[in-house]
Design a protein around this motif. Structure first.
Motif, PDB file in Angstrom:
ATOM      1  N   ASP A 159       2.611  -1.612  -6.175  1.00  0.00           N
ATOM      2  CA  ASP A 159       1.923  -2.827  -5.757  1.00  0.00           C
ATOM      3  C   ASP A 159       1.434  -3.613  -6.972  1.00  0.00           C
ATOM      4  O   ASP A 159       1.558  -4.845  -7.026  1.00  0.00           O
ATOM      5  CB  ASP A 159       0.758  -2.462  -4.838  1.00  0.00           C
ATOM      6  N   ARG A 160       0.901  -2.912  -7.969  1.00  0.00           N
ATOM      7  CA  ARG A 160       0.405  -3.590  -9.174  1.00  0.00           C
ATOM      8  C   ARG A 160       1.558  -4.216  -9.958  1.00  0.00           C
ATOM      9  O   ARG A 160       1.423  -5.333 -10.479  1.00  0.00           O
ATOM     10  CB  ARG A 160      -0.383  -2.604 -10.043  1.00  0.00           C
ATOM     11  N   THR A 208       5.882   8.433  -9.049  1.00  0.00           N
ATOM     12  CA  THR A 208       5.364   7.066  -8.965  1.00  0.00           C
ATOM     13  C   THR A 208       4.383   6.961  -7.801  1.00  0.00           C
ATOM     14  O   THR A 208       4.637   7.475  -6.715  1.00  0.00           O
ATOM     15  CB  THR A 208       6.502   6.056  -8.760  1.00  0.00           C
ATOM     16  N   ASN A 209       3.274   6.292  -8.022  1.00  0.00           N
ATOM     17  CA  ASN A 209       2.282   6.069  -6.974  1.00  0.00           C
ATOM     18  C   ASN A 209       2.545   4.719  -6.311  1.00  0.00           C
ATOM     19  O   ASN A 209       2.877   3.742  -6.984  1.00  0.00           O
ATOM     20  CB  ASN A 209       0.873   6.098  -7.567  1.00  0.00           C
ATOM     21  N   LEU A 210       2.373   4.658  -4.998  1.00  0.00           N
ATOM     22  CA  LEU A 210       2.613   3.407  -4.279  1.00  0.00           C
ATOM     23  C   LEU A 210       1.708   2.282  -4.779  1.00  0.00           C
ATOM     24  O   LEU A 210       2.115   1.109  -4.785  1.00  0.00           O
ATOM     25  CB  LEU A 210       2.400   3.605  -2.776  1.00  0.00           C
ATOM     26  N   LEU A 241       5.053   9.643  -4.906  1.00  0.00           N
ATOM     27  CA  LEU A 241       6.374   9.894  -4.344  1.00  0.00           C
ATOM     28  C   LEU A 241       6.956  11.222  -4.834  1.00  0.00           C
ATOM     29  O   LEU A 241       6.828  11.584  -6.009  1.00  0.00           O
ATOM     30  CB  LEU A 241       7.320   8.751  -4.716  1.00  0.00           C
ATOM     31  N   ALA A 242       7.617  11.924  -3.904  1.00  0.00           N
ATOM     32  CA  ALA A 242       8.237  13.210  -4.194  1.00  0.00           C
ATOM     33  C   ALA A 242       9.754  13.086  -4.141  1.00  0.00           C
ATOM     34  O   ALA A 242      10.311  12.133  -3.584  1.00  0.00           O
ATOM     35  CB  ALA A 242       7.753  14.253  -3.188  1.00  0.00           C
ATOM     36  N   ARG A 287       1.628  -0.271   4.252  1.00  0.00           N
ATOM     37  CA  ARG A 287       0.543  -0.715   3.363  1.00  0.00           C
ATOM     38  C   ARG A 287       0.429   0.246   2.180  1.00  0.00           C
ATOM     39  O   ARG A 287       0.281   1.463   2.357  1.00  0.00           O
ATOM     40  CB  ARG A 287      -0.771  -0.744   4.146  1.00  0.00           C
ATOM     41  N   PRO A 288       0.530  -0.263   0.950  1.00  0.00           N
ATOM     42  CA  PRO A 288       0.409   0.628  -0.212  1.00  0.00           C
ATOM     43  C   PRO A 288      -0.911   1.391  -0.201  1.00  0.00           C
ATOM     44  O   PRO A 288      -1.959   0.831   0.123  1.00  0.00           O
ATOM     45  CB  PRO A 288       0.477  -0.350  -1.396  1.00  0.00           C
TER      46      PRO A 288
END
Length: 258
Positions: free
Chosen positions: A41-42, A35-37, A91-92, A85-86
């Motif tokens: 946020d979105r 998953t991306n930070l 994530l690992a 702050r995103p």
């Protein structure tokens, strides 16, 4: 400013608190390895807009930040602990992620944070640190009764964190909340009992014990917002918004069936 909410205000606070709890639970369930930070946020933005609520962060511009925060949720990873702050980070397995969310709806704000490990890896020290902040939060909530003082809450929180072996930073801590995200009184994460503001029914507080594994010193990231441990050690942060009632503290940001 210190606000004391009436019956109508408390009802609206409960609705906002339930929304914050729902969003955080949903974010946690959707977050996994890969998953991306920025995706988090979105997702947060979409849920806030769908609920007809407002972010407390997008236009947030305090003296210690660099311009408006510009995002909908704080995402702090590993050595980051506050105001994360995103950014473009994937994530690992084993990452320690803190999601901190503040939302306003119908003129009342609620604020909550949760730390958890991503994936299946469970580093012992990280598990222990998250547990310590959760226990400290429970102790602080238990101390939030009418007639008690903010120092009693601080002492309860600090006692748990110190007994667990963690240094305690007092620059940032809990706070009053109501029509604005950050209000008086300040509730430090350690302190002396019997001191500070006397609690009254109708007072909302956001209590937020947070620790860093081996330091109490913070450094500011290059983004001008994210606060990290000075030594690069891992961190954890737990937070609930509570209402002081005649019978004690009511947790407003607790997910159903928790």
């Amino acid at each position: 400013m210190i606000e004391i909410l009436n019956t109508s205000g408390l009802a609206r606070a409960r609705e906002t608190g339930a929304l914050v709890a729902h969003i955080l639970r949903t974010l946690r369930s959707r977050t996994t390895v890969g998953t991306n930070l920025l995706d988090i946020d979105r997702w947060t933005e979409a849920m806030i807009v769908e609920a007809g609520a407002q972010s407390c962060y997008v236009d947030y511009e305090p003296s210690f930040g660099r311009g408006p925060f510009g995002h909908y949720v704080c995402t702090a990873v590993n050595d980051a602990v506050l105001h994360g702050r995103p950014h473009d980070y994937t994530l690992a397995d084993g990452d320690l992620l803190t999601l901190d969310l503040a939302v306003s709806r119908a003129g009342v704000a609620a604020d909550s944070a949760v730390s958890f490990l991503v994936g299946t890896s469970r580093p012992t020290e990280s598990v222990a640190m998250i547990s310590a902040t959760e226990r400290a939060l429970e102790a602080g909530i238990s101390a939030a009764v009418p007639g008690a003082r903010t120092g009693d809450i601080s002492y309860a929180i600090g006692s748990v964190l110190s007994e667990a072996g963690y240094p305690v930073n007092t620059e940032f801590g809990g706070h009053g909340i109501g029509s604005a995200m950050h209000q008086e009184p300040h509730v430090a994460n350690t302190g002396r009992p019997g001191r500070g503001y006397k609690l009254r029914p109708g007072l909302l507080l956001a209590l937020e014990p947070w620790v860093m594994a081996d330091t109490a010193d913070l450094v500011v990231d290059a983004d001008g917002w994210t606060l990290r441990s000075a030594t690069g050690c891992r961190t954890a942060h737990s937070e609930h918004t509570i209402a002081v009632t005649q019978d004690g503290a009511e947790i407003l940001t607790l997910p159903p069936n928790s």
